[in-house]
Scaffold this motif. Structure first.
Motif, PDB file in Angstrom:
ATOM      1  N   VAL A  80       0.821  -1.211   0.000  1.00 23.76           N
ATOM      2  CA  VAL A  80       0.000   0.000   0.000  1.00 23.76           C
ATOM      3  C   VAL A  80       0.855   1.262   0.000  1.00 23.76           C
ATOM      4  N   GLN A 160      -4.936  11.238  16.564  1.00 19.15           N
ATOM      5  CA  GLN A 160      -4.647  10.042  17.362  1.00 19.15           C
ATOM      6  C   GLN A 160      -3.148  10.082  17.666  1.00 19.15           C
ATOM      7  N   SER A 163       0.055   7.780  16.819  1.00 21.64           N
ATOM      8  CA  SER A 163       0.500   7.419  15.479  1.00 21.64           C
ATOM      9  C   SER A 163       1.788   8.126  15.105  1.00 21.64           C
ATOM     10  N   MET A 255       5.713  -5.162  11.759  1.00 13.89           N
ATOM     11  CA  MET A 255       6.017  -5.895  10.539  1.00 13.89           C
ATOM     12  C   MET A 255       7.472  -6.363  10.528  1.00 13.89           C
ATOM     13  N   LEU A 399       6.527  -4.892   2.851  1.00 16.78           N
ATOM     14  CA  LEU A 399       5.115  -4.924   2.465  1.00 16.78           C
ATOM     15  C   LEU A 399       4.826  -6.082   1.519  1.00 16.78           C
TER      16      LEU A 399
ATOM     17  N   SER B  83      -7.663   2.510  21.372  1.00 13.56           N
ATOM     18  CA  SER B  83      -6.867   2.361  20.162  1.00 13.56           C
ATOM     19  C   SER B  83      -5.904   1.197  20.340  1.00 13.56           C
ATOM     20  N   GLY B  84      -6.287   0.055  19.819  1.00 12.40           N
ATOM     21  CA  GLY B  84      -5.431  -1.127  19.903  1.00 12.40           C
ATOM     22  C   GLY B  84      -5.123  -1.538  21.325  1.00 12.40           C
TER      23      GLY B  84
ATOM     24  N   GLU C 775      -7.742  -7.867  19.537  1.00 15.03           N
ATOM     25  CA  GLU C 775      -7.936  -7.057  20.739  1.00 15.03           C
ATOM     26  C   GLU C 775      -6.831  -6.008  20.847  1.00 15.03           C
ATOM     27  N   HIS C 776      -5.616  -6.401  20.488  1.00 14.57           N
ATOM     28  CA  HIS C 776      -4.521  -5.429  20.426  1.00 14.57           C
ATOM     29  C   HIS C 776      -4.225  -5.177  18.957  1.00 14.57           C
ATOM     30  N   ALA C 777      -5.154  -4.501  18.314  1.00 17.35           N
ATOM     31  CA  ALA C 777      -5.091  -4.349  16.857  1.00 17.35           C
ATOM     32  C   ALA C 777      -3.919  -3.475  16.453  1.00 17.35           C
ATOM     33  N   PRO C 778      -3.024  -3.987  15.608  1.00 14.46           N
ATOM     34  CA  PRO C 778      -1.891  -3.175  15.173  1.00 14.46           C
ATOM     35  C   PRO C 778      -2.316  -2.010  14.278  1.00 14.46           C
ATOM     36  N   GLU C 780      -4.761   0.049  14.706  1.00 14.44           N
ATOM     37  CA  GLU C 780      -5.398   1.200  15.356  1.00 14.44           C
ATOM     38  C   GLU C 780      -4.415   2.277  15.810  1.00 14.44           C
ATOM     39  N   PRO C 781      -3.372   1.912  16.601  1.00 18.99           N
ATOM     40  CA  PRO C 781      -2.518   3.000  17.096  1.00 18.99           C
ATOM     41  C   PRO C 781      -1.759   3.716  15.998  1.00 18.99           C
ATOM     42  N   VAL C 782      -1.679   3.147  14.815  1.00 22.94           N
ATOM     43  CA  VAL C 782      -0.911   3.821  13.770  1.00 22.94           C
ATOM     44  C   VAL C 782      -1.758   4.793  12.965  1.00 22.94           C
ATOM     45  N   CYS C 783      -3.058   4.793  13.186  1.00 23.37           N
ATOM     46  CA  CYS C 783      -3.904   5.706  12.412  1.00 23.37           C
ATOM     47  C   CYS C 783      -3.826   7.101  12.998  1.00 23.37           C
ATOM     48  N   GLN C 810      -3.210  -0.737   6.925  1.00 21.55           N
ATOM     49  CA  GLN C 810      -3.022  -1.948   6.128  1.00 21.55           C
ATOM     50  C   GLN C 810      -1.558  -2.354   6.122  1.00 21.55           C
ATOM     51  N   SER C 811      -0.650  -1.368   6.066  1.00 16.55           N
ATOM     52  CA  SER C 811       0.762  -1.763   6.002  1.00 16.55           C
ATOM     53  C   SER C 811       1.180  -2.384   7.326  1.00 16.55           C
ATOM     54  N   ASN C 812       0.472  -2.074   8.396  1.00 20.22           N
ATOM     55  CA  ASN C 812       0.837  -2.647   9.689  1.00 20.22           C
ATOM     56  C   ASN C 812      -0.060  -3.820  10.070  1.00 20.22           C
ATOM     57  N   CYS C 813      -0.908  -4.262   9.146  1.00 25.09           N
ATOM     58  CA  CYS C 813      -1.793  -5.396   9.442  1.00 25.09           C
ATOM     59  C   CYS C 813      -1.106  -6.686   9.030  1.00 25.09           C
ATOM     60  N   PRO C 814      -0.768  -7.550  10.001  1.00 24.49           N
ATOM     61  CA  PRO C 814      -0.054  -8.775   9.641  1.00 24.49           C
ATOM     62  C   PRO C 814      -0.912  -9.713   8.786  1.00 24.49           C
ATOM     63  N   THR C 927      -1.360 -10.161  18.896  1.00 30.12           N
ATOM     64  CA  THR C 927      -2.467  -9.290  18.478  1.00 30.12           C
ATOM     65  C   THR C 927      -3.789  -9.737  19.094  1.00 30.12           C
TER      66      THR C 927
END
Lengths: 457, 174, 949
Positions: A80, A160, A163, A255, A399, B83-84, C775-778, C780-783, C810-814, C927
């Protein structure tokens, strides 16, 4: 006074005989601005035309981007991020060097900075500003980039703060404004000089306004000196934090290949690395184009080549650390990623990157290479390519080849990706060319100060 | 409304020696003008204050504190969001924003402080009337003394300056 | 930008040319479309609440049936303000059992398809129905004189009692007329086999749920088709972890190409279709038949012996099924074997009233047309011009009929060769009735008045009767009035309400003992053979204009918007071919250019292709996608063609795929875990991997109230894709088109992953991957703008109108489950004509339609959760377990997906999360996903494997 004595020695070392008098310095620096008729500007105009064309290309691709959406880039559901992010990191890296030179070298009493810091700082400003454009352009909805700023809005929402992009947003904004102040305040005494040398009313008025009525009062010099030193002390941590934050854009993730504690320092060194190479290229251009041979000497190139050699070694060490931790950490995905980097879809980019960043700079062990402007410039350009490739491979490898095996995909840039990249280069060149004809590219008062020591008993 | 005696030198060294001599001779220094900072001159003029740094420090801290307060208030009290699973008050993540803007805050305070302290911008100044003053931004040096009120003393002061190596001496109302 | 694949329609650019073209073409119908929305005039009976109780915003659900293959599939249609928006399975219907396949779901898209025929056309000019009626009557007058000798009616498979009644009644008016029935995906071989075995064309219904050992010879009980849902449900029953290894089904598949059955088999043998009879013969031998079993390759022989032993050892719970590619005698042989095994199968009288074989019907049609015996040709919802075997030359012959008319949903290849093109009403627009494979009848009730000036088949057949005002509603009621016992009206209401007519199913017959047929064993190795199969996404091609199905990834290959010729690695090596090379595929002088795909598990000497692509009259969506293999078929249709030749060309283009293929390295194995049922007690997928026991610095979140979670049982996922289409229709997921897929951009919120392992040429199974809702979604904190946030019920929510599109999430979603709108796929940059107004009518009003530049992803069907919550709050009771059913879950025929509340101790998900083989994908990343999996259980037989015995 010892400091004066060594300044005297420094002056002899860093300034060629032709420039070893206050008048000479003023004359040399002011000439392109006040006595343009003294030489033809053909090359300048050609360069200007080319960079203007490229800037046009950039404008067109930005327009098309806003009309069509970022689908025009080569990104896909898996990869992405692509060119814009790499370009951004690369430009911001270049944007680091100016302040590093001005601030760090000032604190380290590296007097040779006097001849190069002015245009290095200009370069910083332009590069950082261009860098700032890319993260906005890569947004799906670029027009809403300001949502990253905290302001009362109808959604009653706030940024947020966790981030890394927010940290980025503020680090860059602060950095650009900071550099602007730093640059301008150093410019004021020179503007005054130009005000007083200028013949035409137009020039007088303009320089006069921006010189703020500077009259070289010892009290002002004193305050200016304090401010300058303090800014230098602040600038170093800022510039370090800036590129650390850029590193965190990747490191503050989970990642493989990104979540590495080494990223912040290694991004800072990388930034200094590519920044210095850009300074060298510009120094060569300025020296030749604006006839600054007296003020920008071979010595400058030699010392900067040494800096490159050091940086290159540190980069190599960082890469090795990456590979080691991947292996030592034992996480399958990490190990696989390193293998993928060397043997996978982007292996050519990766190998080229290693050659450019780690190998060729080793030539600077030899004084001959350090003292040949051609060699230093060529190697410098290659290193800059290498640094861009580094950012590209950091983005693409992780990625394309992350944890979700079923979603592995490769990335192919489109025409628009390239147009935007080269367009930004053109825009940078355009800004710099204008700078060369509008402002003194070498700090006159700092050079005068350097000379004064040797002039005094 | 005070009178100044402005003496022009073509040598930085001459300027400093003259200034020292003047202070020892009890002639009150007003200011000195040079194309580059001359070491020790500020001290002779009694410029030792470093209050600018304190302003910058305060400014920087203030901006940083404001930034951090904004973060905490918005993320913990005004609109807390999960947030996470991160803590609402994630202080380590909250440090970078205040740091960056704090430094800029300090720089800005300093810049304003500088202008205030130097009384700049001031595009016109009586000194600019002096013919040849434009060269202090290039290669000349000038020393300004508070002219003694009595004409006799004034004249002797001018002579004294001439002996001290001044090429020209002007008197100027300010 | 990636080059458009040559197979893509020449006019299939992403920009709106097609749409405009389509709109201008269809302008006439459009006005009607908008004016005529609304419920039909007649009273239709809703499934859950009375029409007078209709409140705006509350959808109504009606039971009806659709017939993707001619056979009924009972569905529950959801309608918002008189606008049908989606179809779900009808639990009361035997061919649905509450599930629904991709084809039935896509019917809703077909209803609104911009490519539908919208007006009567005479030649290319728009005409009126009255004009056609006039012309037809004149023609019929002549036919009356010759007692209908020149009248031919061609239909697809007809299971509607009313329509059959109408057609048979025609015999009184036109004794000499002929009704010809043609279904491209025919069942000639099984019918002939049944006739050979039992003397009558009985239909065999296997009861997999009562089986312990099943052997398929190119049969595809789990694959697409009228019996898929029923078989899949039965299959799931005997693949449950709670079963003892002794009750756990073992599935053997012998296949000439990859079919879903083989992909789900415990032991699979790739074999040329001609050789399969030898496997059957070996089994027969083991069962005491004295037959010559012929010869087999070692691997095959070992396999066959192991199977035979296993079958013989499980009398009463073993089944052998033969598939299309097998000749009648092999089917007969399998009937004999099943009889010996006392196999749990039912034999039913066929629903299909026409006893002629499809091949015969076509041959007759071709002959009559060729001999000029056809004066009046009426074709109803059938496309022989495209789908008939090339050898019959029907494409040309149809034009020879002096009077020809085609009634269909689209102006397809056949329509374009007829003088009259009649627009047909969609199943959701007109009254009818249908029977399922087992004979169960359903009333088809319309949910909406015809969008355009269309008529149903009943009406057109009525015209042939000379009845201008034939009213389907009346006709259907007439049919059933005859069969009603007692008060018809109340029964009628009950039938409409239930969606099935009680005990209308045919009773199983006990056929005579089949005698052992005389099957000659195959000798030697057959020449290069082309095996044909219905397309897993487009069936016989009738769905080619359906964008959902065009973009529905084929199982295993994940090909979309096209097909490829599957070739074994050995053969590819011989011809020096690699993926994407275009070859000339030739037989009997007919040549087709086809891109190859080198496919592990494809038998050497056998190439395979699917039917239903390469259409050129399927409209903006379906035109020119893929290559068409119908022309290669001989007169007798047939499912494998011997002696084809392939010749490499220098062209290249592979159909786009939504996933590339990578072999799983050892360290990735636990992404999709497999476990032999015998090892289950030792449970190797340990609870450690749920990541719950991993240390975390993060504070415990407040977990009161509902905490939603999903568990997916990979051991019963058969990879049918029903969940993908269900998600697409529920959540308004855009179709992006071939260029975008080629560029690596897909939109499906849910994907079904398949992997191949390094050691074996077989996939470990299928793994549906929706959002994990960590529950610890990667993500979220990056947004930076808090567009990706967590809600109080454990959902990982995406706030579309806040998203600025940094794609950091998306780039941080495993798991890479997020989808980005690179273009305005749902608005002004929609693919082909998908921006047409009619398409938007399908949208689910409860779900936002996403715009350009925002990220989107699986929401656990949050709109369904909130609906359930509203309902619960009315009665002030908590949502019961199973009170929320996600779209993917509701469609799944094997119930592989469970969804529920973790805070309910008794909830099904809680139970499943404590299974020994439960695990979280990439759980070690900490996660803490809410979507978790049950390892895939299989039941291998070492004796049947290479190294076996």
């Amino acid at each position: 006074m010892s400091s004066r004595d060594d300044r005297a020695k420094e002056a002899l070392r860093w300034i060629a005989p032709a420039g070893r008098s206050i008048d000479a310095v003023n004359a040399i620096v002011a000439a392109p601005l006040l006595e343009r008729q003294r030489w033809s500007w053909r090359t300048w105009w050609i360069a200007f035309a080319v960079s203007l064309a490229l800037t046009g290309a950039m404008a067109i691709s930005i327009a098309w981007l806003l009309i069509e959406g970022i689908g025009i880039f080569g990104n896909n559901t898996t990869v992405v991020w692509g060119f814009p992010i790499a370009n951004y990191v690369w430009w911001i890296g270049i944007g680091n060097a100016g302040t590093l030179i001005s601030a760090m070298l000032l604190l380290l009493r590296q007097h040779w900075r006097a001849s190069i810091n002015r245009f290095a700082e200009a370069m910083t400003l332009f590069a950082a500003a261009i860098a700032g454009i890319f993260p906005i352009l890569h947004l799906g909805r670029p027009l809403y980039f300001y949502w990253l700023a905290p302001y009362p809005n109808t959604m009653a929402l706030w940024p947020q703060w966790r981030s890394a992009l927010i940290w980025d947003f503020w680090a860059i904004s602060s950095y650009i404004l900071f550099s602007l102040l730093f640059w301008y305040i150093g410019l004021v005494p020179d503007l005054a000089t130009l005000r007083d040398r200028a013949k035409g009313t137009m020039a007088r008025t303009l320089f006069g306004i921006f010189a703020l009525g500077w009259r070289g009062s010892a009290r002002h010099w004193h305050t200016l000196h304090i401010y300058h030193m303090t800014m230098a002390c602040l600038g170093v941590p800022l510039v370090v934090s800036l590129h650390s934050v850029v590193g965190l854009d990747f490191a503050a993730s989970l990642m493989p290949g990104w979540a590495e504690t080494i990223f912040p320092p290694y991004f800072v060194v990388g930034a200094m690395y590519s920044g210095f190479t850009m300074v060298i290229v510009l120094a060569a251009a300025v020296r030749w184009g604006l006839r600054m041979q007296a003020l920008i000497t071979i010595e400058h190139f030699e010392v900067m080549a040494k800096m490159l050699l050091a940086a290159s070694t540190i980069m190599t060490l960082s890469y090795c650390t990456e590979w080691f931790t991947a292996w030592y950490g034992g996480e399958g995905a990490e190990r696989r990623l390193v293998v993928y980097a060397f043997t996978g879809d982007y292996r050519v980019l990766y190998w080229l990157m290693l050659v450019f960043n780690c190998v060729i700079a080793q030539a600077f062990w030899f004084p001959a290479a350090r003292r040949s402007i051609a060699a230093v410039v060529t190697i410098g350009i290659l290193i800059n390519v290498g640094m861009w490739l580094e950012r590209m491979t950091i983005v693409l490898n992780t990625l394309s080849h992350g944890y979700a095996v079923s979603m592995w995909r490769t990335y192919a840039p489109t025409l628009w990706d390239f147009l935007l990249l080269f367009g930004s280069l053109g825009f940078f060149a355009l800004l710099f060319l204008i700078f060369c004809r509008a402002l003194p590219v070498v700090s006159m008062h700092e050079t005068r100060r350097l000379l004064s020591a040797e002039a005094q008993p | 409304m005070s009178a100044l005696l402005v003496a022009e030198f073509h040598e930085a060294g001459a300027l400093t020696t003259a200034a020292r001599a003047a202070t020892s001779a009890g002639l009150p220094l007003a200011d000195a003008f040079s194309p580059f900072p001359i070491e020790g001159m500020a001290e002779l003029l009694g410029e030792t204050s470093t209050r600018l740094r304190i302003w910058m420090f305060v400014g920087g801290i203030a901006v940083a504190a404001l930034a951090y307060a904004t973060e905490v208030w918005s993320a913990v009290y005004n609109y807390p969001i999960d947030s996470g699973g991160r803590p609402e008050h994630s202080w380590p993540a909250f440090l970078l924003f205040p740091f960056a803007v704090g430094i800029f805050g300090a720089a800005l305070t300093g810049f304003i402080g500088l202008l205030v302290k130097c009384g700049l911008p001031r595009l016109h100044h009586p000194l600019f009337e002096i013919n040849g003053f434009e060269r202090v931004t290039q290669d000349r040096f000038m020393l300004a003394l508070h002219a003694p009120p009595a004409d006799a003393d004034k004249r002797s002061a001018v002579d004294w300056l001439k002996q001290a190596g001044a090429d020209n001496v002007w008197e100027l109302e300010w | 930008m990636t080059a458009r694949p040559p197979i893509a329609p020449a006019d299939a650019g992403r920009f709106d040319i097609d749409r405009r073209r389509a709109l201008t073409l269809l302008a006439g119908g459009m006005a009607l479309a908008l004016s005529s929305c609304g419920p039909p005039r007649e009273e239709i009976v809703p499934y859950v609440s009375m029409p007078e109780g209709m409140t705006p915003g509350l959808p109504l659900t009606f039971a009806t049936a659709v017939a993707p293959f001619g056979y009924a599939q009972g569905v529950l249609a959801t309608s918002h303000e008189g606008r049908p928006t989606r179809l779900d399975g009808n639990p009361r219907h035997p061919s649905s059992l509450g599930a629904i396949d991709i084809f039935a779901q896509a019917e809703i898209m077909s209803l609104y398809s911009p490519d539908r025929a919208q007006a009567v056309r005479h030649g290319d000019d728009i005409a009126a129905w009255s004009a056609f009626e006039g012309a037809l009557q004149a023609q019929l007058e002549q036919e009356k004189l010759r007692r209908g000798a020149g009248l031919r009616i061609v239909t697809g498979r007809i299971t509607s009692p009313t329509l059959i009644r109408q057609l048979q009644a025609l015999a009184d008016v036109f004794p000499a007329a002929r009704w010809l029935r043609f279904e491209p995906i025919d069942d000639d071989a099984p019918r002939a086999g049944a006739v050979a075995a039992f003397g009558e064309p009985l239909v065999t219904l296997p009861h997999l749920d009562r089986a312990k050992v099943v052997l398929t010879l190119d049969a595809d009980p789990l694959g697409p088709g009228p019996q898929q849902l029923r078989n899949a449900a039965a299959f799931a029953k005997v693949r449950q972890s709670r079963l003892t290894p002794d009750d756990f089904l073992r599935l053997y598949a012998v296949e000439s190409m990859w079919r879903l059955t083989g992909a789900n088999a415990d032991e699979r043998l790739a074999l040329a279709p001609q050789l399969m009879r030898n496997v059957a013969l070996r089994v027969a031998q083991a069962l005491g038949a004295s037959v010559d079993a012929g010869d087999l390759p070692d691997r095959a022989r070992r396999f066959a012996d192991a199977v035979a032993k296993d079958l013989a050892g499980n009398k009463g719970r073993a089944i052998v099924l033969a598939g299309d590619t097998q000749p009648p005698e092999v089917h007969a042989l399998c009937h004999w074997i099943n009889a010996q095994l006392a196999a749990p199968v039912d034999h039913l009288p066929p629903v299909d009233a026409n006893d002629k074989s499809h091949a015969q019907s076509l041959q007759e049609l071709a002959d009559d047309l060729g001999a000029g015996r056809v004066e009046t040709l009426i074709i109803i919802d059938s496309n022989p011009a495209y789908a008939a075997p090339g050898a019959l030359k029907l494409r040309e012959l149809i034009g020879k009929a002096p009077f020809s008319a085609h009634l269909g949903l689209t102006d397809n290849e056949t329509a374009q060769r007829c003088q009259w093109r009649l627009p047909m009403s969609h199943a959701l627009e007109a009254w009818s009735d249908l029977r399922a494979v087992d004979g169960t009848a359903s009333i088809v009730q319309p949910l909406i008045r015809p969008l355009y000036d269309t008529r149903s088949a009943h009406h057109v057949i009525g015209l042939l009767h000379g009845d201008l005002g034939a009213d389907p509603y009346a006709l259907v009621r007439e049919t059933w009035q005859a069969r009603a016992t007692g008060d018809f009206e109340s029964q009628w209401r009950r039938w409409l309400h239930d969606g099935v007519i009680a005990d209308s199913a045919a009773a199983p017959v006990t056929p005579p003992q089949p005698h052992l047929p005389n099957v000659a064993p195959a000798q030697g190795t057959p020449p290069l053979t082309l095996v044909l199969a219905p397309d897993p996404s487009l069936w016989d091609g009738r769905f080619a204009d359906n964008a959902w199905l065009q973009e529905c990834p084929r199982p295993l290959t994940h090909e979309v918007w096209g097909n490829s010729l599957k070739i074994a690695p050995q053969d590819a090596a011989i011809h020096g071919l690699r993926d994407g090379d275009v070859v000339k595929l030739a037989h009997d002088g007919v040549t087709v250019a086809a891109p190859v795909r080198v496919q592990d598990g494809q038998p050497a000497g056998v190439v395979a292709a699917t039917l239903g692509l390469g259409r050129n009259a399927a409209g903006a969506i379906g035109n020119g996608v893929g290559f068409d293999v119908y022309p290669l078929r001989g007169p007798a249709a047939g499912w494998h063609i011997e002696g084809v030749t392939i010749e490499a060309t220098d062209q290249r283009h592979a159909p786009p795929t939504t996933q590339h293929h990578f072999r799983l390295d050892a360290e990735d194995k636990d992404i999709l875990r497999t476990l032999a049922i015998d090892d289950l007690p030792r449970g190797t997928a340990s609870s450690q991997d749920r990541g719950e026991s991993l240390p975390s610095l993060l504070p415990r979140q407040n977990e009161d109230g509902y905490q939603w979670a999903m568990v997916i049982d990979t051991s019963v996922c058969i990879g049918c894709n029903a969940c993908i289409i269900a998600c697409q229709s529920e959540n308004n997921v855009s179709v992006v088109g071939p260029e975008e897929v080629e560029a690596g951009r897909i939109m499906h919120w849910l994907r079904v992953d398949t992997y191949f392992l390094h050691e074996k040429d077989e996939p470990p199974g299928f793994q549906p991957v929706p959002c994990m809702h960590c529950e610890h979604a990667p993500c979220e904190p990056v947004c930076p703008v808090a567009a990706s946030v967590h809600d109080g019920e454990g959902l990982n929510a995406q706030v579309y109108n806040r998203c600025v599109g940094t794609r950091f999430c998306q780039s941080n979603c495993p798991y890479k489950v997020r989808r980005f709108n690179w273009f305005a796929y749902s608005h002004d940059q929609a693919y082909a004509n998908l921006g047409a107004d009619t398409v938007t009518a399908q949208y689910n009003p409860d779900v936002t339609v996403r715009g350009r530049g925002v990220m989107e992803k699986c929401t656990y069907c949050v709109q369904r959760i909130s609906r359930a919550r509203r309902e619960a709050e009315k009665t002030d009771t908590p949502i019961p377990d199973g009170g929320v059913v996600t779209a993917c879950q509701s469609a799944c025929p094997t119930r592989a997906i469970s969804f529920g509340d973790l805070n309910r101790k008794d909830s099904s998900v809680n139970a499943l999360r404590h299974e020994p083989h439960h695990y979280a994908m990439l759980g070690h990343l900490g996660t803490r996903p809410r979507t978790t999996y049950l390892a895939r259980l299989n039941n291998p037989n070492p004796a049947a494997q290479d190294d076996g015995a």
